[in-house]
Write a protein that holds these residues in place. Structure first.
Motif, PDB file in Angstrom:
ATOM      1  N   CYS A 151       0.848  -1.187   0.000  1.00  0.00           N
ATOM      2  CA  CYS A 151       0.000   0.000   0.000  1.00  0.00           C
ATOM      3  C   CYS A 151       0.887   1.242   0.000  1.00  0.00           C
TER       4      CYS A 151
ATOM      5  N   CYS B 130      -6.915  -1.479   1.171  1.00  0.00           N
ATOM      6  CA  CYS B 130      -5.920  -1.821   2.189  1.00  0.00           C
ATOM      7  C   CYS B 130      -6.642  -2.103   3.508  1.00  0.00           C
TER       8      CYS B 130
ATOM      9  N   TYR C 146      -5.614  -1.558   6.416  1.00  0.00           N
ATOM     10  CA  TYR C 146      -5.206  -0.701   7.538  1.00  0.00           C
ATOM     11  C   TYR C 146      -6.087   0.555   7.629  1.00  0.00           C
ATOM     12  N   HIS C 147      -6.146   1.347   6.544  1.00  0.00           N
ATOM     13  CA  HIS C 147      -6.970   2.565   6.573  1.00  0.00           C
ATOM     14  C   HIS C 147      -7.891   2.662   5.358  1.00  0.00           C
ATOM     15  N   GLY C 148      -7.979   1.554   4.614  1.00  0.00           N
ATOM     16  CA  GLY C 148      -8.989   1.469   3.574  1.00  0.00           C
ATOM     17  C   GLY C 148      -8.687   2.127   2.235  1.00  0.00           C
ATOM     18  N   TRP C 149      -7.464   2.509   1.975  1.00  0.00           N
ATOM     19  CA  TRP C 149      -7.169   3.081   0.653  1.00  0.00           C
ATOM     20  C   TRP C 149      -7.531   2.052  -0.420  1.00  0.00           C
TER      21      TRP C 149
ATOM     22  N   HIS D 186       0.305   4.095   1.293  1.00  0.00           N
ATOM     23  CA  HIS D 186       0.204   4.895   2.521  1.00  0.00           C
ATOM     24  C   HIS D 186       1.325   4.537   3.494  1.00  0.00           C
ATOM     25  N   ARG D 187       1.199   3.386   4.158  1.00  0.00           N
ATOM     26  CA  ARG D 187       2.254   3.020   5.106  1.00  0.00           C
ATOM     27  C   ARG D 187       2.691   1.577   4.884  1.00  0.00           C
ATOM     28  N   LEU D 188       2.635   1.196   3.592  1.00  0.00           N
ATOM     29  CA  LEU D 188       3.327  -0.002   3.097  1.00  0.00           C
ATOM     30  C   LEU D 188       2.821  -1.331   3.650  1.00  0.00           C
ATOM     31  N   VAL D 189       1.542  -1.398   3.961  1.00  0.00           N
ATOM     32  CA  VAL D 189       0.975  -2.684   4.387  1.00  0.00           C
ATOM     33  C   VAL D 189       0.901  -3.632   3.180  1.00  0.00           C
TER      34      VAL D 189
END
Ligand code: FES
Ligand SMILES: [Fe+2]
Length: 440
Positions: A68, A87, A89-92, A70-73
């Motif tokens: 991802c 994603c 984590y935060h849904g991107w 955002h923060r690479l999940v």
């Protein structure tokens, strides 16, 4: 033998390497569509790149970068959405082009321009294919076994821990059958005390293969439109049962081998897909066709399986053909050092295989289109083997059409989820043969 530099050139598949760039001109098969029925999100590694394949909730496929933005999940844990993958984590949300089309809780939609990696994917004959090269993508060739009508199919996957070219060179090596699938097979069965039970019948393929070592006059290899054909010339004078030119399986460039004609009761593509430089995804795409007048049992999708290559104690399983091949490929080392080889007369087709590969790599470097790269679709069905499919009246005594009588014991097919349907098909074929013989 090859120089160390030539060996590197033919084997490395990462982005920007000569062979990696060639590979990126092809639609690469890498998954079964039915794998996504079990889990619609799947981690994938292809040509050294880490990716995530997903099916969105409307049925569309996407293949995007693993992380991802955002923060690479790791997106293998993502949630399929109507138009992409979110994603966890935060849904991107990423669509099939890699565009981030929604960032919940962030600024308004449409403002965010960054994209993740994405490659086109297509489905054909139950296989999922990716194209990782320069756009526009070429046409996906409809090789015959993917589209042959009235057939049962199953797909076997194995990860083989060695470079792809070792696996593919096995196809350029008709004489390995004598030992790998003949003498080694016999030795492995004898060591397990299973030889009498499993291979006593003279119909077992190991007996015929052992005989191929006797009376070899020479090998031949000839380029074809889609790859090359090769085989062994036997001489009665040298001890063979008869003068005979025996054709071996066909190479379809760059990483397919076809055994058996389309339309035969059993035929298959063996596909050697580079996962990275030292791992290969080996795919057996198996097609069991019904002749005219016989109806193949119906399937909902093409099922997949992973034939076992090792037992519970980690010892190699050697009682079927692919496992025997896998043993010798891996035993050549992660990337075999071709600068140290001593080739013999039986390696003639391998020399052609390497030359063909080197020529096509050169061609791509010069900006040309390599063999089997199709800017326009070459048709609804193309025959990569160059052999006209006509096997509508197969010979009755054939090991692989006798699966329903317990003859599925020399290959990995027997582990497949469709084997009972295959046996039923072969039973129907035999019934039709008997009825036809009685009427003649
Ligand atoms: S890490 Fe993926 S949305 Fe935050
Ligand atoms: Fe083999």
């Amino acid at each position: 033998m090859l120089s160390a530099a030539a060996n590197e050139r033919l084997t490395r598949v990462g982005a920007g390497t000569p062979c990696g760039e060639l590979m990126r001109r092809y639609w690469i098969p890498f998954a079964a569509a039915t794998q996504l029925d079990e889990n619609p999100v799947r981690k994938v590694r292809l040509l050294g790149e880490d990716l995530v394949l997903y099916r969105n909730t409307k049925g569309g496929l996407g293949l995007i970068g693993e992380r991802c933005l955002h923060r690479l999940v790791d997106m293998q844990f993502g949630i399929p959405d109507e138009c992409g993958l979110r994603c966890p984590y935060h849904g991107w949300l990423y669509d099939e082009t890699g565009a981030c089309v929604d960032r919940p809780m962030e600024s308004a939609k449409g403002e965010f321009k960054a994209k993740t990696k994405a490659y086109p994917v297509q489905e054909l004959g139950g296989m999922v294919f990716a194209y990782m090269g320069p756009l526009p993508a070429p046409a996906l060739p409809r090789w015959d076994l993917f589209v042959w009508p009235n057939a049962v199919r199953q797909i076997a996957f194995n990860v083989i821990p060695c470079n792809w070219l070792q696996c593919q060179e096995n196809t350029g090596d008709p004489t390995h059958s004598v030992w790998t699938h003949g003498h080694l097979f016999k030795y492995a069965l004898q060591r397990e005390g299973k030889y009498e039970e499993r291979a006593a019948s003279i119909d077992h393929t190991l007996h015929g293969r052992t005989k191929w070592g006797i009376g070899i006059k020479e090998l031949y290899a000839n380029p074809t439109e889609h790859g090359f054909e090769k085989g062994i010339v036997f001489s009665k004078e040298l001890g063979a049962e008869e003068d005979l030119r025996r054709r071996h399986s066909t190479v379809i460039f760059p990483f397919y081998t076809q055994t058996g004609k389309a339309g035969a009761p059993r035929s298959e593509y063996q596909i050697r897909v580079p996962i990275d430089d030292t791992n290969t995804l080996h795919i057996c795409y198996q097609c069991y066709a019904a002749p005219q007048g016989v109806e193949a049992p119906k399937q909902d999708g093409v099922p997949w399986y992973e034939p076992p290559t090792h037992d519970a104690k980690g010892r190699p399983i050697l009682d079927y053909v692919l496992a025997q091949d896998a043993l010798v490929w891996v035993a050549q080392g992660p990337i075999t050092d071709r600068s140290k080889e001593i080739l013999g007369r039986t390696d003639l087709p391998i020399v052609l295989l390497r030359r063909q590969l080197a020529e096509q790599i050169d061609l791509v470097e010069q900006g040309g289109d390599p063999m089997n790269f199709f800017r326009e679709s070459p048709g609804d069905m193309i025959h990569g083997s160059g052999v006209v499919p006509s096997n509508q009246k197969p010979v009755l005594q054939n090991y692989r059409r006798m699966y329903h009588k317990g003859f599925a014991s020399d290959d990995g097919d027997r582990y497949g989820p469709a084997i009972d349907l295959v046996k039923e098909l072969h039973r129907r074929i035999e019934e039709a043969d008997i009825a036809r013989s009685a009427a003649e």
